[in-house]
Design an enzyme around this catalytic site. Sequence first.
Site, mmCIF file in Angstrom:
data_model
loop_
_atom_site.group_PDB
_atom_site.id
_atom_site.type_symbol
_atom_site.label_atom_id
_atom_site.label_comp_id
_atom_site.label_asym_id
_atom_site.label_seq_id
_atom_site.Cartn_x
_atom_site.Cartn_y
_atom_site.Cartn_z
ATOM 1 N N HIS A 32 0.195 4.068 1.467
ATOM 2 C CA HIS A 32 1.443 3.315 1.591
ATOM 3 C C HIS A 32 1.136 1.955 2.204
ATOM 4 O O HIS A 32 0.018 1.679 2.624
ATOM 5 C CB HIS A 32 2.443 4.070 2.468
ATOM 6 N N ASP B 122 2.910 -0.722 5.156
ATOM 7 C CA ASP B 122 3.834 -0.551 6.280
ATOM 8 C C ASP B 122 5.118 -1.366 6.188
ATOM 9 O O ASP B 122 6.118 -0.993 6.801
ATOM 10 C CB ASP B 122 3.119 -0.888 7.599
ATOM 11 N N HIS C 280 -2.948 1.764 2.840
ATOM 12 C CA HIS C 280 -3.813 2.671 3.595
ATOM 13 C C HIS C 280 -3.230 4.076 3.599
ATOM 14 O O HIS C 280 -2.050 4.284 3.317
ATOM 15 C CB HIS C 280 -3.992 2.180 5.035
ATOM 16 N N ARG D 2 -5.827 16.127 15.549
ATOM 17 C CA ARG D 2 -6.102 14.687 15.581
ATOM 18 C C ARG D 2 -4.950 13.989 16.294
ATOM 19 O O ARG D 2 -3.809 14.054 15.864
ATOM 20 C CB ARG D 2 -6.228 14.157 14.154
#
Length: 738
Positions: free
Chosen positions: A583, A585, A655, A665
């Site tokens: 996508h 941002d 990204h 994570r």
Amino acid sequence: MAQLLTLLAVYVAFHFVLSASHQVNAAAPGVVGNANVLSLLQPYDLLYYSGVRAYFGQEWQKAAELLEKSILTKESLLSVRRQCHKDCVTTGREALQNLDSEEGSLWDLWALDWVQQRAECLRFCIRRSVTPAGQLPVSSDIEYEFGTRNPYNFLQVTYYKLEKLQKAASAAHTYFVANPSHLEMRNNIEKYRRMEGVTEEDFQDREFLNEKHWVLYDAAVQLEAAFDWAQVSKKWKECVNETLRQTEECRVQCEVSSQRLPEDRGVNGVDGVFEKAAALSLSLLACRQYCVIQVSTRPGRISAQEDYLPTQLEHLHIAQFKAGDVRGAVQSVRSLLLFYPSDKDSLDNLQLYYETLGGDTESQDIQPSQEIVRYISQSLQEKELLYFGMENLAFSFTDPDLWTPEKVVPESLREAWRAEQEKMNEKMKGGYQQDEVDDSGFFSGGPVPRVGVTITMDDDKLNGTNRVVLDGVMTETECDRILQLATAAVSAGDGYRGRRSPHTPHETFEGLTVLRAVKLAQDGMINQTDARLLHELGERARDLLHSYFRSPSGLHISFTHLVCRTAITGDQEGRSDLSHPVHVDNCLLEPDTKQCWKEPPAFIHRDLSAILYLNDNFNGGDLFFTSRDAKTITAQIKPSCGRLVGFSSGPVNPHGVTAVTSGRRCSLALWFTKDKIYRDMEREEAEALWAADGHTVVKKEEDEGKGSVTTTTRNARSQAPKEKNRGRGRVTGGKDEL
């Protein structure tokens, strides 16, 4: 054939001109008889103007009633027209059947008989529910006001004054959907969100039903990222059906609504009843054709998406094939070929589907969707008449479709038509050949003003523009403290507005904001110093990136989000999805055309993005950059404690995040904006709570007063989006976390 077309043009013309004439006559005094005019639908434009006058007179209750009534009356008028059209469809059917009888010399009389019966039915039906004045066409200004949803602009302030905050929030959101560049409304919405008694459910789009096809479109595109092809196929099918329904609804309104008769154009212009009837009929046929533009234009956009329906069929047949519904895929791709019969990709796909079915003769007999067949047939008939009018009656018409076959266009018009098509094709090619120029105003390569921080990767190593990886931003001790904070305080979902943010069903997702951390610290549930460290890390990242990217203006934190993604044990075998799909941002990425639309639901105010990693004891979860096709990976970064990745938020930096296949994570996601109006209000609230407890907070930007809900007294036209958008509006981004 020419004679038949001429007769058909006259028949269509009489149909519409008599309907219009009867509707005009219906507006004459006394025609309603003894009916109680007050029980009939009033002119919605009059109600709207009266409501606006009450608004400026600060008669809030009266303004609310009149504005709401104007919206309801407009919807009711459309409903009455729709129902009358349905009730009168069969009227005069016997006369219509006589058009094909042996008595060909009476063709025009039978046509007139059918038209007259139909017009009488429509006139009688509509006058039972609508006042004479309410049947007249409204001005273009009123059409614009309602088209841009300006009644909701007035309503949101009116309800705020009446202390009806839930209704105010709904009106504000409804207006903002169609006016995403309206900064005052955006600010009002943020204030409503902070008001007691207002919940996220109150922010409803009251015009949702009129835009349902776009909701289905976006839902289908988002489902594609989850690879649930059965659901994707179902959603695209619903989208196609809803698009056809909305288009037919628009066509019906063109036919039944009152129309202005064409103006005389002098001796050589439209001066006779037949010519005037033909001009009116052509105008109405053009209205029906332009329904394609109306349906394929998103709220808040100026331009329509090209090939809106064919695009849906393309997605549909691919989804059906991947879901195992090969026969359905054959039907859909054959429907698509009705638009573009010689399209090589579609023909290749059709051959593949035939081979998958074993090449049996039964598969060869699968026909296109009958709804699409009717759609194409009806549209081509209208186009033939309109091009006939262009050639012989000097009628002006711009074809809204790219798929129109050349044979429909008269020989005398083909050269100009080809030039227009070539111009459009060149424009569309531009979508595939955009230069990767970052217009963000950032320029990488500035100094790093913190001891111990090193530049590990720059633009060259990351194969992009305005990208950087900095190491040493946090110590091991600081990473451990924030990880402990995450263990103690993060909540399921985004930790912000209770949303799950399920990018993948194979991972759990947890989040925490600075404000929530401060409140938990005040309640004694977490350490106060850890909450303050979470806040300080945002300031630290901002200082580093503001310097490195040499921002000429101030940089404000727009959002800070502590995010943890945990792989679900036993649910990783055969996994092929991403932890976070590719996508951009601050715009909506469309990989097929490599375009990115800077409009909601994307966070268009974001200028700079960053992610600060806290750990590396997990598998997967790498951040990667791609080209605009969302497939070509240009760089990949592995997380580690204290590693900060920064990049401009625009289309040069698509990204995503690879799947987290084991472990947990955790990272701190940050976004920055140059526009102070979009600064993080929750962050300021957290700072205010600290100040109230006697703690000092170091700030490098001035506080602003929060003010009250505002509106503009300007016409909505001044707030309309300036930029022209064209494309599918494919939603692949716009999430709250990296």
